[in-house]
Design an enzyme around this catalytic site. Structure first.
Site, PDB file in Angstrom:
ATOM      1  N   CYS A  35     -11.948  17.533  21.485  1.00  0.00           N
ATOM      2  CA  CYS A  35     -11.912  18.320  22.724  1.00  0.00           C
ATOM      3  C   CYS A  35     -12.587  17.531  23.848  1.00  0.00           C
ATOM      4  O   CYS A  35     -13.410  16.672  23.607  1.00  0.00           O
ATOM      5  CB  CYS A  35     -12.607  19.662  22.633  1.00  0.00           C
ATOM      6  SG  CYS A  35     -12.133  20.652  21.216  1.00  0.00           S
TER       7      CYS A  35
ATOM      8  N   ARG B  48      -8.253  13.536  24.462  1.00  0.00           N
ATOM      9  CA  ARG B  48      -9.157  14.028  23.416  1.00  0.00           C
ATOM     10  C   ARG B  48      -8.611  15.260  22.709  1.00  0.00           C
ATOM     11  O   ARG B  48      -9.176  15.726  21.715  1.00  0.00           O
ATOM     12  CB  ARG B  48     -10.523  14.351  24.016  1.00  0.00           C
ATOM     13  CG  ARG B  48     -11.224  13.164  24.611  1.00  0.00           C
ATOM     14  CD  ARG B  48     -12.559  13.568  25.168  1.00  0.00           C
ATOM     15  NE  ARG B  48     -13.471  13.955  24.108  1.00  0.00           N
ATOM     16  CZ  ARG B  48     -14.281  13.126  23.470  1.00  0.00           C
ATOM     17  NH1 ARG B  48     -14.287  11.850  23.784  1.00  0.00           N
ATOM     18  NH2 ARG B  48     -15.083  13.556  22.535  1.00  0.00           N
TER      19      ARG B  48
ATOM     20  N   TRP C 200      -8.624  20.532  21.175  1.00  0.00           N
ATOM     21  CA  TRP C 200      -7.920  20.143  19.953  1.00  0.00           C
ATOM     22  C   TRP C 200      -8.378  21.156  18.913  1.00  0.00           C
ATOM     23  O   TRP C 200      -9.541  21.176  18.527  1.00  0.00           O
ATOM     24  CB  TRP C 200      -8.307  18.728  19.544  1.00  0.00           C
ATOM     25  CG  TRP C 200      -7.458  18.153  18.437  1.00  0.00           C
ATOM     26  CD1 TRP C 200      -6.234  17.555  18.556  1.00  0.00           C
ATOM     27  CD2 TRP C 200      -7.782  18.108  17.043  1.00  0.00           C
ATOM     28  NE1 TRP C 200      -5.786  17.151  17.321  1.00  0.00           N
ATOM     29  CE2 TRP C 200      -6.704  17.477  16.378  1.00  0.00           C
ATOM     30  CE3 TRP C 200      -8.866  18.551  16.285  1.00  0.00           C
ATOM     31  CZ2 TRP C 200      -6.699  17.270  15.008  1.00  0.00           C
ATOM     32  CZ3 TRP C 200      -8.854  18.343  14.913  1.00  0.00           C
ATOM     33  CH2 TRP C 200      -7.768  17.703  14.289  1.00  0.00           C
TER      34      TRP C 200
ATOM     35  N   ASN D  77     -17.551  21.615  22.424  1.00  0.00           N
ATOM     36  CA  ASN D  77     -16.908  20.624  21.580  1.00  0.00           C
ATOM     37  C   ASN D  77     -17.762  20.532  20.317  1.00  0.00           C
ATOM     38  O   ASN D  77     -18.938  20.197  20.410  1.00  0.00           O
ATOM     39  CB  ASN D  77     -16.860  19.282  22.330  1.00  0.00           C
ATOM     40  CG  ASN D  77     -16.396  18.140  21.462  1.00  0.00           C
ATOM     41  OD1 ASN D  77     -15.898  18.352  20.365  1.00  0.00           O
ATOM     42  ND2 ASN D  77     -16.566  16.931  21.951  1.00  0.00           N
ATOM     43  N   GLY D  78     -17.218  20.902  19.173  1.00  0.00           N
ATOM     44  CA  GLY D  78     -18.015  20.864  17.950  1.00  0.00           C
ATOM     45  C   GLY D  78     -17.662  22.023  17.042  1.00  0.00           C
ATOM     46  O   GLY D  78     -16.649  22.700  17.243  1.00  0.00           O
TER      47      GLY D  78
ATOM     48  N   GLU E 262       0.000  -2.012  10.583  1.00  0.00           N
ATOM     49  CA  GLU E 262      -0.222  -1.565  11.960  1.00  0.00           C
ATOM     50  C   GLU E 262       1.118  -1.297  12.661  1.00  0.00           C
ATOM     51  O   GLU E 262       1.260  -0.308  13.387  1.00  0.00           O
ATOM     52  CB  GLU E 262      -1.048  -2.626  12.714  1.00  0.00           C
ATOM     53  CG  GLU E 262      -1.073  -2.512  14.232  1.00  0.00           C
ATOM     54  CD  GLU E 262      -1.778  -1.280  14.782  1.00  0.00           C
ATOM     55  OE1 GLU E 262      -2.329  -0.485  13.999  1.00  0.00           O
ATOM     56  OE2 GLU E 262      -1.745  -1.095  16.021  1.00  0.00           O
TER      57      GLU E 262
ATOM     58  N   LYS F 192       1.959   2.388  14.046  1.00  0.00           N
ATOM     59  CA  LYS F 192       2.251   2.616  15.465  1.00  0.00           C
ATOM     60  C   LYS F 192       3.609   3.284  15.632  1.00  0.00           C
ATOM     61  O   LYS F 192       3.755   4.199  16.434  1.00  0.00           O
ATOM     62  CB  LYS F 192       2.208   1.263  16.192  1.00  0.00           C
ATOM     63  CG  LYS F 192       1.768   1.307  17.585  1.00  0.00           C
ATOM     64  CD  LYS F 192       0.283   1.218  17.865  1.00  0.00           C
ATOM     65  CE  LYS F 192      -0.646   2.017  17.042  1.00  0.00           C
ATOM     66  NZ  LYS F 192      -2.040   1.646  17.128  1.00  0.00           N
TER      67      LYS F 192
ATOM     68  N   HIS G 108       8.537  -4.587  -5.858  1.00  0.00           N
ATOM     69  CA  HIS G 108       8.043  -3.713  -6.921  1.00  0.00           C
ATOM     70  C   HIS G 108       8.248  -2.235  -6.604  1.00  0.00           C
ATOM     71  O   HIS G 108       7.578  -1.381  -7.179  1.00  0.00           O
ATOM     72  CB  HIS G 108       6.565  -3.991  -7.187  1.00  0.00           C
ATOM     73  CG  HIS G 108       6.309  -5.391  -7.644  1.00  0.00           C
ATOM     74  ND1 HIS G 108       6.747  -5.863  -8.858  1.00  0.00           N
ATOM     75  CD2 HIS G 108       5.702  -6.436  -7.026  1.00  0.00           C
ATOM     76  CE1 HIS G 108       6.397  -7.138  -8.977  1.00  0.00           C
ATOM     77  NE2 HIS G 108       5.763  -7.511  -7.877  1.00  0.00           N
TER      78      HIS G 108
ATOM     79  N   LYS H  12      -7.143  11.053  20.368  1.00  0.00           N
ATOM     80  CA  LYS H  12      -7.657   9.690  20.427  1.00  0.00           C
ATOM     81  C   LYS H  12      -8.945   9.542  19.629  1.00  0.00           C
ATOM     82  O   LYS H  12      -9.147   8.570  18.922  1.00  0.00           O
ATOM     83  CB  LYS H  12      -7.927   9.324  21.882  1.00  0.00           C
ATOM     84  CG  LYS H  12      -8.493   7.943  22.049  1.00  0.00           C
ATOM     85  CD  LYS H  12      -7.565   7.074  22.791  1.00  0.00           C
ATOM     86  CE  LYS H  12      -7.915   5.619  22.710  1.00  0.00           C
ATOM     87  NZ  LYS H  12      -7.047   4.889  21.805  1.00  0.00           N
TER      88      LYS H  12
HETATM   89  C1  G6P Z   1      -7.542   8.138  15.749  1.00  0.00           C
HETATM   90  C2  G6P Z   1      -6.650   7.441  16.764  1.00  0.00           C
HETATM   91  C3  G6P Z   1      -6.358   6.017  16.294  1.00  0.00           C
HETATM   92  C4  G6P Z   1      -7.649   5.271  16.023  1.00  0.00           C
HETATM   93  C5  G6P Z   1      -8.537   6.020  15.025  1.00  0.00           C
HETATM   94  C6  G6P Z   1      -9.914   5.394  14.905  1.00  0.00           C
HETATM   95  O1  G6P Z   1      -6.843   8.395  14.579  1.00  0.00           O
HETATM   96  O2  G6P Z   1      -5.452   8.171  16.952  1.00  0.00           O
HETATM   97  O3  G6P Z   1      -5.612   5.339  17.290  1.00  0.00           O
HETATM   98  O4  G6P Z   1      -7.368   3.997  15.518  1.00  0.00           O
HETATM   99  O5  G6P Z   1      -8.720   7.360  15.463  1.00  0.00           O
HETATM  100  O6  G6P Z   1     -10.584   5.537  16.121  1.00  0.00           O
HETATM  101  P1  G6P Z   1     -11.829   4.694  16.577  1.00  0.00           P
HETATM  102  O7  G6P Z   1     -12.199   5.251  17.917  1.00  0.00           O
HETATM  103  O8  G6P Z   1     -12.908   4.921  15.561  1.00  0.00           O
HETATM  104  O9  G6P Z   1     -11.420   3.273  16.646  1.00  0.00           O
END
Ligand code: G6P
Length: 629
Positions: free
Chosen positions: A19, A46, A92, A118-119, A502, A506, A525, A624
């Site tokens: 949040c 957030r 969130w 937030n929490g 990655e 993505k 495999h 994020k």
């Molecule tokens: C979330 C984000 C990712 C990120 C991960 C770790 O899942 O969506 O993009 O890699 O958190 O976040 P951090 O801030 O610890 O790198």
């Protein structure tokens, strides 16, 4: 780590929610809605399940809240509301579905106290039962609402002031929080509090701000004061006071944030994600600036100097992180094992805490996190630190919880990353892992010549990365051709195995396409069973020690009619005869190849997401900064 003082949290388990919180206190009544909306939009990454606002006015508190994106809230707001203290929230969801009634801010029965949170309030059920017995009426399913009623309950005793009621409420809560609280009878005042959820105060001339992170405050001021766990602050028109929950006053001077306000704007890019991919060369430049001594083949890492001696003694490094940062750590594991002269292993932060690790004085932990707030990473870090192990951090957000909790570390200096899917932070993390490898390696057996080679190649990277970006148009065309496929396999070996992971991560995040990353050698495999003309594979196949074997795997896929896109090294004409599409990257040393090879994959995921019509900056269900476990 660095200059930030060690942060002492009384809590072991970090289970707070993300949040975004934003608020202001102003000397005069000003139009509150545009300021709060602007702050919330900058924090929307957030969480974007719902949003709300509350502002003190001459006619009591004005409040509106709405499920959905901030744009939905904006539609129902009167832009002319004048206020001298207002708060906003973007959610969130954790406790309670993302509905209008569960959106923040929440209020007391008398509609005088409003707060955003937030929490997670762990003892909210007990508190709620008691408050219901005291005739409080609840209008949401959230844990947060109990706190508004709790403050009111304390204030029902006329001898208890607003400030004291907040303090007593905070003392009654078990859980994690960042709070902003306003009171109808005290316009021009906000009380804020923090425990394990980030919160900072921004000091402007006429206005003071509060926010979950600096990106929302930067357009107004760069002078900020970080609140520590167990503290609350009272912001008024004229000043602010910080105290702990036992009323002990705390003096804290402000710090200056170096990030420029432009860094949190899209400029001419349609999305933050694309802007941030285009900032990848700059992110590498910023990570190496002032940190390479090429002549001596050394990495100069000020943040590690205080623990230089301890680092000489370690022989094992546990790397921990989540999401994309985990994959950067996995590549770091290869780098350190091969060139850093010590044994390295990567662990998901969400698993590390539950493992019985045989740790000793020669072990160190390295936590990687862009935000510095990821609950799993922070939890793992605290658990390992408790065992007396040296803890290090690679963190982008200065002053964040992980930066404070680690004993030493290296900041990324990648600037704010707003796109939910991490891109420029990833290449920055890889760069810092290469610097740490050089640092550790040169403490041990790495020769001057080998050290110099790594330093020179790091220095040369940004220009090579810019060259990859010139191919964005070709990558866009490839993405257009492939964007309707519903499955993808990403394959690579050694350093480029985590790059394959990655690329798949993505694509999943941005386009909601099923994508799997696999070690190219492991593909035969199992995953090979899925291959058909409708199941494309993306091979990361640079001309390195793994190339010949990877080509064999490409042949295996082609023999089964699978379409293949390859990321290959410039000058490799042979591969274009083998595969359907090639994206070329410049040559560098093997350990740095991922920094170049991941760029086409970031662009590919971005364009596929756009072609499929998704909001690539805010992918569904993601946030994020994941501050829940
Ligand atoms: C979330 C984000 C990712 C990120 C991960 C770790 O899942 O969506 O993009 O890699 O958190 O976040 P951090 O801030 O610890 O790198």
């Amino acid at each position: 780590m660095l200059s930030i003082k060690a942060h002492k949290s009384a809590f072991i388990d970090i289970i707070n929610s993300m949040c975004g919180i934003f608020g202001f206190v102003s000397k005069n009544n000003i139009k509150a809605v545009p300021i709060i909306l602007d702050g919330l939009k900058r924090l929307e990454y957030r969480g974007y399940d719902s949003a709300g606002i509350a502002a003190t006015t001459v006619r009591g508190v004005f409040s509106r809240k709405k499920s959905g994106r901030i744009l939905e809230l904006e539609k129902i707001l009167n832009k002319n509301v004048e206020s001298s203290s207002a708060i906003g929230h973007t959610r969130w969801a954790t406790h309670g579905a993302p509905t209008d009634k569960n959106s923040h801010p929440h209020s007391s029965c008398d509609k005088k106290i409003y707060l955003a949170h937030n929490g997670i309030i762990e003892n909210f059920r007990d508190l709620k039962d008691k408050l219901i017995r005291n005739n409080h009426k609840f209008s949401s399913d959230t844990d947060t609402e109990v706190v508004a009623h709790l403050v009111e309950d304390f204030m029902n005793d006329k001898a208890t002031s607003f400030e004291e009621a907040v303090r007593l409420s905070l003392k009654s809560i078990v859980g994690t929080y960042a709070f902003t609280i306003i009171y109808a009878d005290h316009p021009g005042k906000i009380i804020v509090a923090r425990n394990s959820s980030p919160l900072l105060i921004g000091l402007g001339d006429e206005i003071k701000f509060v926010a979950s992170d600096a990106s929302a405050i930067l357009p107004h001021t760069r002078n900020v004061v970080y609140l520590e766990d167990g503290e609350f602050a009272i912001l008024t028109k004229n000043d602010f006071r910080i105290a702990n929950l036992d009323r002990k006053a705390i003096e804290r001077s402000h710090e200056k944030i170096e990030w420029s306000p432009d860094a949190v704007k899209k400029n001419n890019f349609p999305h933050f994600m694309l802007k941030e991919i285009y900032e990848e060369p700059e992110a590498v430049e910023n990570a190496i600036r002032g940190r390479l001594v090429i002549r001596d083949g050394l990495a100069k890492l000020g943040g590690l100097e205080t623990v230089e001696k301890d680092l000489r003694n370690i022989n094992r490094l546990i790397i921990t992180a989540c999401g994309t940062a985990y994959l950067a750590g996995q590549i770091g594991e290869y780098m350190i094992e091969e060139s850093g002269g010590i044994s390295a292993e990567i662990e998901y932060a969400s698993e590390l805490r539950y493992k019985k690790n045989s740790l000793n004085a020669k072990t160190a932990l390295l936590a990687i996190s862009q935000s510095g707030e990821t609950a799993d990473t922070l939890g793992a870090l605290k658990e390992i630190k408790r065992k007396g192990i040296l803890t290090l951090g690679v963190v982008n957000v200065i002053g964040s919880s992980i930066a404070r909790e680690t004993q030493a570390g290296v900041y990324n200096h990648a600037g704010p990353e707003i796109g939910v899917a991490s891109t420029k932070a990833f290449v920055s993390q890889l760069t810092v892992m290469a610097l740490i490898t050089l640092f550790l390696g040169r403490q041990r057996g790495m020769s001057l010549i080998a050290g110099r080679k790594i330093a020179e190649e790091l220095q040369a990277l940004p220009e090579k990365m810019k060259k990859v970006l010139t191919r964005a148009g070709d990558i866009k065309k490839i993405a257009k051709r492939y964007h309707k496929f519903n499955n993808f396999l990403f394959l690579g070996r050694k350093y480029n195995y985590p790059v394959a992971l990655e690329g798949a991560l993505k694509l999943k995040e941005i386009s909601y396409i099923h994508a799997e990353g696999y070690g190219a050698g492991e593909m035969k495999h199992g995953p090979i069973a899925m291959i058909s003309k409708d199941f494309p594979s993306i091979f990361i196949a640079p001309s390195d020690s793994m190339y010949e074997k990877t080509v064999n795997n490409i042949q295996e896929i082609k023999a089964r009619n699978g379409p293949v896109i390859a990321v290959a090294t410039e000058g490799n004409k042979e591969i274009s005869k083998l595969v359907d599409d090639v994206i070329y990257i410049p040559k560098t040393i093997e350990m740095l190849t991922p920094i170049l090879s991941v760029m086409p994959l970031h662009l590919f995921a971005y364009y596929v997401g756009v072609f499929r019509g998704h909001d690539v900056d805010k992918p569904r269900n993601l946030a994020k900064s994941v501050t829940v476990e």
